[in-house]
Design a protein around this motif. Structure first.
Motif, PDB file in Angstrom:
ATOM      1  N   TYR A 126     -52.949  55.802 128.822  1.00 39.69           N
ATOM      2  CA  TYR A 126     -52.368  54.616 129.447  1.00 39.69           C
ATOM      3  C   TYR A 126     -53.415  53.991 130.355  1.00 39.69           C
ATOM      4  N   HIS A 170     -45.553  61.164 125.834  1.00 41.39           N
ATOM      5  CA  HIS A 170     -46.426  61.554 126.940  1.00 41.39           C
ATOM      6  C   HIS A 170     -47.068  60.327 127.585  1.00 41.39           C
ATOM      7  N   GLU A 171     -47.636  59.435 126.786  1.00 39.19           N
ATOM      8  CA  GLU A 171     -48.339  58.288 127.350  1.00 39.19           C
ATOM      9  C   GLU A 171     -47.380  57.294 127.997  1.00 39.19           C
ATOM     10  N   HIS A 174     -46.487  58.391 131.454  1.00 37.44           N
ATOM     11  CA  HIS A 174     -47.486  58.002 132.449  1.00 37.44           C
ATOM     12  C   HIS A 174     -47.335  56.533 132.844  1.00 37.44           C
ATOM     13  N   GLN A 177     -44.458  56.237 135.208  1.00 31.36           N
ATOM     14  CA  GLN A 177     -44.776  56.723 136.554  1.00 31.36           C
ATOM     15  C   GLN A 177     -45.448  55.634 137.382  1.00 31.36           C
ATOM     16  N   LEU A 252     -48.449  64.333 138.049  1.00 29.82           N
ATOM     17  CA  LEU A 252     -48.208  63.362 136.987  1.00 29.82           C
ATOM     18  C   LEU A 252     -48.406  63.974 135.604  1.00 29.82           C
ATOM     19  N   GLU A 253     -49.442  64.802 135.452  1.00 28.71           N
ATOM     20  CA  GLU A 253     -49.681  65.425 134.148  1.00 28.71           C
ATOM     21  C   GLU A 253     -48.582  66.433 133.816  1.00 28.71           C
ATOM     22  N   GLY A 256     -45.513  64.580 132.995  1.00 26.74           N
ATOM     23  CA  GLY A 256     -45.642  63.993 131.667  1.00 26.74           C
ATOM     24  C   GLY A 256     -45.346  64.993 130.574  1.00 26.74           C
TER      25      GLY A 256
END
Length: 357
Positions: A126, A170-171, A174, A177, A252-253, A256
């Motif tokens: 992202y 997943h992307e 992000h 977020q 964040l990871e 995700g």
């Protein structure tokens, strides 16, 4: 306009040469990627919103399928924006002296080699940076590197639609977020700008860093473990910023990965296998690649996935599945790197209690 401290044109040429080509980029299978990722990115946005309660304030997510060269160009634009405080300062120091062209080309070659190597590994990304002088249509995109996606699907016999939806989740998480938490983008960029702006180009700092590294080795620690050369050359003030950035990125990871698994649990039966394969690929990197990962801090980033997941699992055991929402309330609620490693400290600081029965 004065030349930049980095020869960005050379960086692009070196990166594209280092990236190499892949026969899948010319495969008829590539035709399915654009339509698939347009559809699956939109679907992922709905699933992530349902799973997290976050809703983008920046409009619908938009997918962009790139080859390696296009991904490199997009990231060079981001690097130019990100490194502007450093390159401006270097411009003043290097000036137009006899060594200036050599220094610019050396910097361009190094950046190009790094991006070329990374372009063969990244699957999705992202793009959160806002570049003031760029077309808005070229920003806030969810990028997928089609060549790499196709190669992985072929190598491991992944079901394509299922694997692509898994990546999209997943992307898009992000993106949610950064666009669903009103203050997140500016907070993150403020931390990174502070880190980059504080870079000291005094050669004496390098000598001091090497002295500190030698002391780390004497105490049995690897001085590159916590962020690569960037961490090694950091001042105490920069290290504090790196702790904040590391804590945020781990959160964040981890968030995700957890969201990716939960949002698509009923539609992606191979999710566990996908995750296992990607983790195995990280562990099996050859020794040369592992050294490169350490030098540029990428190995520290890979740890963020595991540390972030463990943090979320630990705090949810105490506060329930919605406890992570406390982190989105205010920047002061974000965990530090120390709290990522010691979730009980974050739980105590925020006064997290078990949800009512």
């Amino acid at each position: 306009m004065a030349p930049s401290a980095v020869d960005w044109g050379l960086a692009e040429r070196v990166a594209i040469r280092a990236a190499g080509s892949d026969p899948f980029s010319r495969s008829y299978h590539a035709d399915s990627l654009i339509a698939d990722f347009d559809e699956l990115t939109a679907r992922a946005e709905e699933q992530v919103a349902a799973a997290t309660g976050l809703h983008s304030l920046a409009g619908p997510a938009r997918a962009r399928v790139d080859d390696r060269a296009a991904w490199i160009r997009a990231n060079i634009a981001s690097f130019q924006r990100l490194l502007r405080p450093v390159t401006n300062r270097l411009d003043e120091k290097v000036g137009d002296g006899l060594l200036a062209p050599v220094a610019r080309r050396a910097a361009g070659a190094e950046v190009g080699a790094l991006l070329g190597w990374m372009s063969g590994r990244v699957l999705g990304q992202y793009d959160l940076l806002v570049i003031e002088d760029e077309d808005p249509e070229e920003q806030d995109l969810v990028h997928y590197v089609g060549t790499n996606v196709l190669a992985l699907e072929k190598k491991y016999a992944f079901p394509p639609r299922e694997f692509r939806q898994w990546l999209a989740l997943h992307e898009v998480t992000h993106r949610m977020q950064f666009t669903g938490v009103p203050w997140m983008r500016e907070h993150f960029l403020g931390l990174v700008d502070g880190m980059v702006s504080a870079v000291d180009q005094d050669p004496s700092e390098l000598l001091g860093a090497l002295t500190r590294a030698a002391e780390e080795v004497r105490q049995g620690r690897n001085p590159l473990d916590e962020g690569g050369v960037a961490a090694l050359l950091s001042t105490p003030a920069q290290k504090e910023l790196m702790e904040q950035i590391g804590g945020l990125m781990s959160l964040l990871e981890g968030h995700g990965d957890v969201t990716m698994d939960r949002a698509g649990a009923d539609q992606i039966p191979n999710a566990v296998r996908f995750a296992q394969v990607l983790r195995q690929r990280r562990r099996q990197a050859n020794p040369v690649i592992r050294v490169v990962q350490k030098l540029i801090g990428l190995e520290a980033k890979l740890k963020q996935y595991e540390q972030g997941e463990r943090f979320i699992e630990a705090v949810e055991e105490v506060g329930g599945p919605d406890v992570i929402d406390r982190a989105w309330e205010d920047p002061s609620h974000l965990p530090t790197m120390a709290e990522i490693r010691d979730p009980d400290a974050w739980i105590a600081r925020l006064g997290v209690a078990a949800p009512a029965a």
